[in-house]
Design an enzyme around this catalytic site. Structure first.
Site, PDB file in Angstrom:
ATOM      1  N   ASP A 230       0.820  -1.146   0.044  1.00 25.45           N
ATOM      2  CA  ASP A 230      -0.282  -0.035   0.305  1.00 25.45           C
ATOM      3  C   ASP A 230       0.664   0.995  -0.389  1.00 25.45           C
ATOM      4  OD1 ASP A 230      -1.946   2.135   0.132  1.00 25.45           O
ATOM      5  OD2 ASP A 230      -2.507   1.590   2.550  1.00 25.45           O
TER       6      ASP A 230
ATOM      7  N   ASP B 298      -3.417   2.525  -6.242  1.00 26.13           N
ATOM      8  CA  ASP B 298      -3.008   2.630  -4.830  1.00 26.13           C
ATOM      9  C   ASP B 298      -1.955   1.458  -4.641  1.00 26.13           C
ATOM     10  OD1 ASP B 298      -4.403   2.810  -2.837  1.00 26.13           O
ATOM     11  OD2 ASP B 298      -3.175   4.711  -2.350  1.00 26.13           O
ATOM     12  N   GLU B 299      -2.636   0.179  -4.717  1.00 25.39           N
ATOM     13  CA  GLU B 299      -2.750  -1.091  -3.561  1.00 25.39           C
ATOM     14  C   GLU B 299      -2.536  -2.114  -4.158  1.00 25.39           C
ATOM     15  OE1 GLU B 299      -5.304  -1.543   0.187  1.00 25.39           O
ATOM     16  OE2 GLU B 299      -6.158  -0.947  -0.533  1.00 25.39           O
TER      17      GLU B 299
END
EC number: 2.7.7.7
Length: 360
Positions: free
Chosen positions: A13, A108-109
């Site tokens: 993350d 974003d992860e």
């Protein structure tokens, strides 16, 4: 972390993604409390605060006027979505160099199945995690937090234990001390509404949620997800990382921490979903000619709109524009609780090319 024939799952993350990228674009604001937000909105909402702003109590989805009360020096920066997409693309390209067993869950992860990969690093999972962190920092100047465990739920929870820039490993020996004493609101995907419903029946900690004697009353609150969730928390889950499976549909949705009625903020959330599903589409070498968007209201009423495209595509911009047009048609300034995107009628990319060649 010993394998013992179990999966080793890593959750990666990027820390405060939007705010960090915006800070890189505006180095003059380094060491200032900043947040990405809807500057021109009548009801401006914080999208992503940096960690300094968070230390003042500023949170995502908070009204800007309230954030300013908590942090008078807070600097609000506009969203730079095209640049966020570029950073996201490079992030996943780096991860893909390590393994193709990757499941992208947002801009974003992601999760990766490191069960086999760790063997290349002397079975030292921390060594692998540190190497990935350093490469992301050196190439993108972004920090990431990594959680490691034997299923996705606990790996994601592990990430939250040591942010930012942390590496947290939870094996069977640590789960009781590190996880079972946590509040139920730390469980991924258990939103504020469900948490409040569980509090109302005196379920506050994870150890209370998984206790057999509480099964009946908790099942009434959580419904069909209850057993899978308990299996995850006990380490019994067999869910795989989605990698090269062939899909009939690729979809992704997000339940907001707080109900939203700000068009700008909802659009930002929708952009992330579109990027996630198109990344999956390309990774699986698939194309679509049918898209749909669905929204859920606080009353749990659901509205769905679908569009048939005139040709197959895996192009982000094409899918983005089609979904945005659908959303503009169906959204009437209402407050919504959840938004989801679905790509349907999927076919292998090679088959589409074969069909095109017949007409050359």
């Amino acid at each position: 972390m010993k394998n013992n024939h179990q999966k080793i799952i890593m959750h990666l993350d990027i820390d405060a993604f939007y705010a960090t990228v915006s800070e890189l674009l505006h180095p003059e604001y380094k060491n200032f409390p900043i947040a990405v937000g809807s500057l021109n909105s009548r009801t401006g909402i914080i999208s992503s605060p940096n960690y300094l702003a968070r230390s003042y109590g500023v949170k995502a989805a908070m009204p800007i006027f309230l954030a300013k009360e908590l942090c008078p020096n807070l600097i609000i920066l506009p969203s730079e979505h095209n640049i966020y997409q570029s950073y996201s693309k490079h992030f996943f390209q780096i991860i893909n160099k390590y393994t193709n067993k990757i499941e992208i869950t947002s801009i974003d992860e992601c999760f990766i199945d490191a069960t086999d990969l760790v063997k290349k690093y002397h079975n030292n999972i921390r060594l692998l995690a540190t190497k990935i962190q350093k490469e992301i920092k050196n190439k993108l100047n972004l920090s990431i937090s990594i959680g490691i465990s034997y299923n996705k739920t606990i790996a994601k929870m592990a990430t939250e234990l040591n942010k930012p820039s942390g590496i947290s490993i939870i094996d069977e020996n640590k789960i009781i001390n590190l996880i079972y004493e946590l509040n139920i609101n730390k469980i991924p995907y258990i939103g504020e509404i469900k948490s409040q419903e569980l509090y109302a029946i005196n379920i506050f900690k994870i150890k209370e949620l998984i206790a057999t004697e509480n099964k009946q009353k908790i099942s009434l609150v959580l419904g069909s997800i209850y057993q899978n969730l308990v299996n995850d928390l006990k380490g019994l889950s067999k869910i795989k990382i989605i990698d090269e499976d062939i899909y009939k549909t690729i979809s992704h949705s997000k339940t907001f921490n707080e109900d939203l009625n700000d068009f700008y903020e909802i659009s930002n959330e929708m952009n992330d979903l579109i990027l996630t599903v198109t990344n999956r589409l390309k990774k699986c070498n698939l194309m679509t000619n049918n898209i749909s968007i669905y929204i859920k209201y606080p009353s749990f009423k659901t509205k769905i709109k679908q569009k048939q495209l005139t040709y197959y595509t895996d192009d982000y911009q094409t899918i983005f524009l089609a979904i945005k047009n659908l959303f503009k048609i169906m959204y009437k300034d209402e407050t919504i609780r959840l938004i989801g995107i679905s790509l349907n009628k999927l076919v292998k990319k090679e088959n589409v090319k074969k069909q095109l060649f017949l007409f050359d």
